[in-house]
Motif scaffolding. Structure first.
Motif, mmCIF file in Angstrom:
data_model
loop_
_atom_site.group_PDB
_atom_site.id
_atom_site.type_symbol
_atom_site.label_atom_id
_atom_site.label_comp_id
_atom_site.label_asym_id
_atom_site.label_seq_id
_atom_site.Cartn_x
_atom_site.Cartn_y
_atom_site.Cartn_z
ATOM 1 N N THR A 276 35.675 31.055 48.279
ATOM 2 C CA THR A 276 34.936 29.727 47.756
ATOM 3 C C THR A 276 33.488 29.501 47.911
ATOM 4 O O THR A 276 33.052 28.911 47.075
ATOM 5 C CB THR A 276 35.810 28.529 48.086
ATOM 6 N N VAL A 277 32.989 30.138 49.064
ATOM 7 C CA VAL A 277 31.611 29.922 49.457
ATOM 8 C C VAL A 277 30.848 31.077 48.556
ATOM 9 O O VAL A 277 29.998 30.800 48.015
ATOM 10 C CB VAL A 277 31.719 29.940 50.957
ATOM 11 N N TYR A 278 31.173 32.229 49.025
ATOM 12 C CA TYR A 278 30.318 33.150 48.605
ATOM 13 C C TYR A 278 30.251 33.450 47.169
ATOM 14 O O TYR A 278 29.350 34.079 46.606
ATOM 15 C CB TYR A 278 30.738 34.669 49.177
ATOM 16 N N TYR A 279 31.178 33.185 46.350
ATOM 17 C CA TYR A 279 31.486 33.414 44.926
ATOM 18 C C TYR A 279 30.188 32.662 43.789
ATOM 19 O O TYR A 279 29.649 33.086 43.056
ATOM 20 C CB TYR A 279 32.949 32.974 44.126
ATOM 21 N N TYR B 74 26.979 32.612 45.128
ATOM 22 C CA TYR B 74 26.077 33.460 45.357
ATOM 23 C C TYR B 74 25.898 34.482 44.541
ATOM 24 O O TYR B 74 25.290 35.198 43.820
ATOM 25 C CB TYR B 74 26.094 33.926 46.704
ATOM 26 N N TYR B 75 27.438 34.969 44.385
ATOM 27 C CA TYR B 75 27.554 36.238 43.117
ATOM 28 C C TYR B 75 27.384 35.834 42.137
ATOM 29 O O TYR B 75 26.523 36.577 41.117
ATOM 30 C CB TYR B 75 29.109 36.414 43.312
ATOM 31 N N PHE C 136 35.452 36.968 46.139
ATOM 32 C CA PHE C 136 34.369 36.546 46.963
ATOM 33 C C PHE C 136 34.659 35.319 47.811
ATOM 34 O O PHE C 136 33.975 35.097 48.766
ATOM 35 C CB PHE C 136 32.884 36.383 46.442
#
Lengths: 172, 190
Positions: free
Chosen positions: A54-57, A59-60, A52
């Motif tokens: 560096t940013v979205y992981y 949220y995951y 995902f």
């Protein structure tokens, strides 16, 4: 709860709400404990970072931890309640355990020495050990599938417990 | 039945914690494994390909300056975190005169990830502007010799004389502190 709800399977929502109202403190304790546990494990292994970014992981990790801890706490609280109020076998309990294991497979089995150590123990060093990425990489790439599977198993566990509460004599 | 369930849950949690400890935290202790060429031995001389220009080079060609050989797979989250850590510490290695070579393990250990250049640019964008950093792709014998058990994210510090002075099978991100401490203690001899 109206007749439609009881007949259609939607009684689970009403049943869950009623049980939660009675056992909200217990639910909160389990929820917080599980959320901290999942979040710590997922963060430690940077679960989903490559998938995902560096940013979205982040949220995951947050969404996965929240979903699993809510469903997991529900499963435990309702499962315990069903033990008190009904007789039946332990299928719901076992499903919860399976869900717990499934939820931890991709985060703990990928990018750790677990898989290489097993391969080396079975096949020896070199050769197949140098292809351990076939398993680990797949676990990393398909980790959302494992999270969804764990969530579905927990949902099923809750469903079985609720059925047991509703029908104390059923063998479900 | 209720007691049995609680025992199951606690057993599962304990197993999970034990797994994390033994295969995660415990790895960062700095102890190397028997599958790695020994510290003090001459670094085995096998080839790799520089990702930037496709040049084939040998480990022996790195002699003359200390070098950190870091083996990664480009689908590995821990290696991505290691890149982020390296991004923040590359100037340290530069100041210590240490070259850093990030090497993609042979065929990415059997599972295709991003090309090594893309992987580095995604997670360590600053390092490519440093002259002491290069990314590379491992040949089979290099991976087999330096990482025959197929672990991810292991590294070797090789002295200017071509001898291994430090190694770690723990992730670079988790053991950066140990590595820097070792480098600081070796400052005179590196």
């Amino acid at each position: 709860m109206n007749g439609y709800a009881q007949e259609s399977g939607f009684e689970t929502y009403g049943g869950t709400a009623a049980i939660l109202k009675a056992l909200k403190i217990r639910f909160l304790i389990f929820f917080i404990a599980m959320f901290v546990f999942y979040y710590a494990i997922f963060s430690y292994f940077s679960f989903g970072l490559v998938l995902f970014g560096t940013v979205y992981y982040f949220y995951y990790i947050l969404a996965s931890s929240l979903a699993l801890s809510i469903l997991g706490a529900l499963s435990i609280v309702i499962g315990l309640y069903s033990q008190k109020t009904a007789r039946g076998n332990a299928r719901g309990n076992k499903t919860g355990i399976y869900a717990f294991v499934v939820s931890l497979v991709p985060s703990t089995m990928c990018c750790t020495p677990v898989i290489p150590s097993i391969l080396v123990a079975v096949f020896g060093s070199g050769g197949i050990a140098l292809a351990s990425g076939t398993i680990q990489g797949a676990l990393s790439n398909f980790s959302p599938v494992f999270i969804v599977m764990a969530a579905l198993l927990l949902y099923y566990s809750i469903h079985v417990s609720l059925k047991r509460i509703k029908k104390p004599s059923c063998e479900c | 039945m209720q007691k049995k369930r609680i025992i199951y849950v606690f057993a599962a949690i304990l197993i999970a914690i034990a797994l994390v400890y033994f295969f995660g935290i415990n790895r960062s202790s700095g102890a190397s494994q028997s599958f790695m060429p020994a510290v003090g031995a001459k670094a085995p001389d096998y080839s790799f390909i520089y990702a930037s220009n496709g040049t084939v080079a040998n480990v022996s060609s790195l002699e003359g300056k200390p070098v950190l050989l870091w083996f990664v797979a480009t689908w590995c989250s821990g290696c991505a975190v290691g890149n982020e850590m390296l991004n923040n510490n590359i100037s340290y290695f530069k100041n210590k005169g240490i070259n850093v070579i990030e090497i993609e393990l042979y065929r990415d250990l059997g599972y295709s990830g991003a090309p090594i250049n893309t992987f580095v640019n995604d997670y360590a964008p600053n390092v490519t502007s440093y002259s002491n950093f290069r990314s590379a792709i491992s040949g089979y014998n290099l991976s087999l010799t330096y990482d025959k058990d197929g672990y991810l994210d292991i590294y070797y510090l090789i002295g200017p004389n071509g001898k291994i002075v430090y190694e770690n099978d723990g992730s670079l991100a988790a053991t950066m502190k140990n590595l820097k401490s070792r480098i600081n203690s070796l400052s005179g001899s590196l």
